[in-house]
Design a protein around this motif. Structure first.
Motif, short mmCIF file in Angstrom:
data_model
loop_
_atom_site.label_atom_id
_atom_site.label_comp_id
_atom_site.label_asym_id
_atom_site.label_seq_id
_atom_site.Cartn_x
_atom_site.Cartn_y
_atom_site.Cartn_z
N VAL A 117 -3.14 -10.69 36.42
CA VAL A 117 -2.70 -12.06 36.15
C VAL A 117 -2.12 -12.15 34.74
CG1 VAL A 117 -3.45 -14.46 35.88
CG2 VAL A 117 -4.35 -13.08 37.76
N ARG A 118 -2.82 -11.53 33.78
CA ARG A 118 -2.34 -11.55 32.39
C ARG A 118 -0.98 -10.89 32.27
NH1 ARG A 118 -2.42 -8.08 28.07
NH2 ARG A 118 -2.74 -9.00 25.99
N ASP A 119 -0.82 -9.72 32.91
CA ASP A 119 0.46 -9.02 32.83
C ASP A 119 1.59 -9.85 33.45
OD1 ASP A 119 -0.42 -6.85 31.45
OD2 ASP A 119 -0.56 -5.51 33.16
N TYR A 120 1.30 -10.53 34.55
CA TYR A 120 2.33 -11.36 35.20
C TYR A 120 2.76 -12.50 34.27
CZ TYR A 120 4.83 -14.07 38.67
OH TYR A 120 5.82 -14.76 39.35
N LEU A 121 1.78 -13.15 33.65
CA LEU A 121 2.11 -14.24 32.73
C LEU A 121 2.87 -13.73 31.51
CD1 LEU A 121 -1.23 -16.25 32.90
CD2 LEU A 121 0.96 -16.90 33.92
N LEU A 122 2.47 -12.56 30.98
CA LEU A 122 3.18 -11.99 29.84
C LEU A 122 4.61 -11.63 30.21
CD1 LEU A 122 0.40 -9.76 28.26
CD2 LEU A 122 1.44 -11.80 27.26
N GLU A 123 4.81 -11.17 31.45
CA GLU A 123 6.17 -10.88 31.92
C GLU A 123 7.01 -12.15 31.93
OE1 GLU A 123 9.47 -8.82 33.61
OE2 GLU A 123 7.69 -8.15 32.51
N LEU A 124 6.44 -13.26 32.38
CA LEU A 124 7.15 -14.55 32.34
C LEU A 124 7.50 -14.92 30.89
CD1 LEU A 124 5.21 -16.80 34.90
CD2 LEU A 124 7.43 -15.71 35.22
N ILE A 125 6.53 -14.75 30.00
CA ILE A 125 6.74 -15.11 28.60
C ILE A 125 7.85 -14.27 27.97
CG2 ILE A 125 5.66 -15.05 26.30
CD1 ILE A 125 3.00 -15.75 27.78
N GLU A 126 7.84 -12.96 28.26
CA GLU A 126 8.80 -12.05 27.63
C GLU A 126 10.20 -12.15 28.21
OE1 GLU A 126 7.10 -8.18 27.86
OE2 GLU A 126 5.41 -8.67 26.54
N THR A 127 10.33 -12.69 29.40
CA THR A 127 11.65 -12.77 30.05
C THR A 127 12.21 -14.18 30.07
OG1 THR A 127 10.56 -12.93 32.22
CG2 THR A 127 11.25 -10.74 31.49
N GLU A 147 -6.37 -18.24 27.75
CA GLU A 147 -6.35 -17.14 26.77
C GLU A 147 -5.00 -17.08 26.06
OE1 GLU A 147 -6.45 -12.25 26.74
OE2 GLU A 147 -7.24 -13.34 28.48
N LEU A 148 -3.92 -17.21 26.82
CA LEU A 148 -2.58 -17.11 26.22
C LEU A 148 -2.23 -18.36 25.41
CD1 LEU A 148 -0.72 -15.38 29.18
CD2 LEU A 148 -1.59 -14.35 27.08
N VAL A 149 -2.81 -19.51 25.77
CA VAL A 149 -2.65 -20.71 24.94
C VAL A 149 -3.39 -20.52 23.62
CG1 VAL A 149 -3.26 -23.16 24.72
CG2 VAL A 149 -2.25 -22.30 26.86
N ASN A 150 -4.61 -19.99 23.69
CA ASN A 150 -5.41 -19.79 22.48
C ASN A 150 -4.78 -18.78 21.53
OD1 ASN A 150 -7.46 -21.60 23.17
ND2 ASN A 150 -8.56 -20.06 24.37
N THR A 151 -4.06 -17.82 22.07
CA THR A 151 -3.41 -16.81 21.22
C THR A 151 -1.99 -17.21 20.81
OG1 THR A 151 -2.71 -15.58 23.20
CG2 THR A 151 -4.76 -14.89 22.14
N GLY A 152 -1.56 -18.40 21.21
CA GLY A 152 -0.29 -18.91 20.73
C GLY A 152 0.93 -18.47 21.51
N LEU A 153 0.75 -17.86 22.69
CA LEU A 153 1.90 -17.41 23.48
C LEU A 153 2.39 -18.47 24.46
CD1 LEU A 153 0.82 -13.73 24.21
CD2 LEU A 153 2.47 -14.55 22.52
N LEU A 154 1.51 -19.38 24.84
CA LEU A 154 1.87 -20.51 25.68
C LEU A 154 1.46 -21.81 24.98
CD1 LEU A 154 0.73 -19.31 29.23
CD2 LEU A 154 3.08 -19.49 28.41
#
Length: 270
Positions: A11-21, A51-58
């Protein structure tokens, strides 16, 4: 513990892929869409998004949805010869494998390792301990084609790069980034710290002597037990050919106008 770890990572990798693309400000799909697409429950998805909101990516916007956050500022930490020395951190380091499986690389990991998303990789989650105390959680990704016979024992005994050398793979260089983050529920349980405890996120891509990517790893280190120390050489010197100018992390631009900063960096266990 193994199956939830892998599911969270997917799930994390999929969301990171969305963020990076997607560009900053782009919305991510609604929860129900992502749950259906990834075949996961809403609590699992929300945990990864939190988790990704807390780390500032979303970024969440009330009543509007969740969006890709603005890009982070990146600074390089390099020495005069464009390399860093990495002395061994203190303590006796050991590893315990939490999961070891062959899985498809996926788009994000495949892009980093320069393999097809469908290519098989060895995915390993392992707990790193120092003098018997948990220090970090590591997630390693190694193409099966690089070292098809890697075993759990290889990943728990000695230096991992020495084990790769035993399989005929000789590492040459790596690019590593470090940034602050916090622990999620599962990581807190493994590391013995409160939820949302300060942590350091390491990401590293390692190449062998032929320039082939042989390892992509991201690691979460306890912020209360581990710190990074840099020794800086501030004496004026001529920049090496092709060296980039800029400023060193923690030193404002313009404070060192005489030349580049040379550094040696080590991990320091507290």
């Amino acid at each position: 513990m193994a199956e939830p770890i892998l599911k969270r990572e997917r799930v994390r990798d999929y969301l990171l892929e969305l963020i990076e693309t997607h560009p900053p400000g782009a919305p991510i799909p609604a929860e129900r869409v992502l749950c259906r697409r990834l075949s996961v429950s809403r609590p699992t998805l929300r945990s990864a998004v939190d988790e990704l909101v807390n780390t500032g990516l979303l970024v969440r916007q009330h009543g509007r949805g969740t969006f890709v956050a603005p890009a982070k500022i990146t600074q390089e930490l390099v020495s005069a010869d464009r390399a860093m020395t990495l002395p061994q951190a203190n303590g006796v380091w050991t590893s315990r494998v939490l999961e070891h499986a062959r899985v498809p690389a996926g788009a994000r990991v495949g892009r980093r390792l320069r393999v097809s998303p469908a290519a098989e990789i060895l995915y390993t989650a392992r707990l790193r301990l120092v003098d018997g105390a948990p220090m970090a959680v590591e997630y390693l990704h190694v193409p099966v084609a690089v070292a098809p016979d890697l075993t759990v024992r290889d990943l728990e005994s000695g230096n991992f790069y020495d084990r790769l050398a035993d399989h005929g793979v000789h590492v040459s260089d790596a690019v590593q980034s470090i940034e602050p983050t916090v622990t999620n529920d599962a990581e807190s349980e493994l590391l013995g710290v409160p939820v949302f405890a300060p942590a350091l996120l390491f990401e590293r891509l390692t190449n062998d002597t032929t320039g082939r990517p042989v390892e992509y790893v991201h690691s979460l280190y306890r912020g209360d037990r581990y710190r990074i120390v840099s020794r800086l050489s501030l004496a004026p010197s001529a920049p090496p050919p092709g060296a980039r100018t800029g400023h060193h992390p923690g030193i404002p631009p313009g404070d060192l106008s005489s030349g580049p900063v040379r550094s040696a960096t080590t991990g320091d266990v507290q």
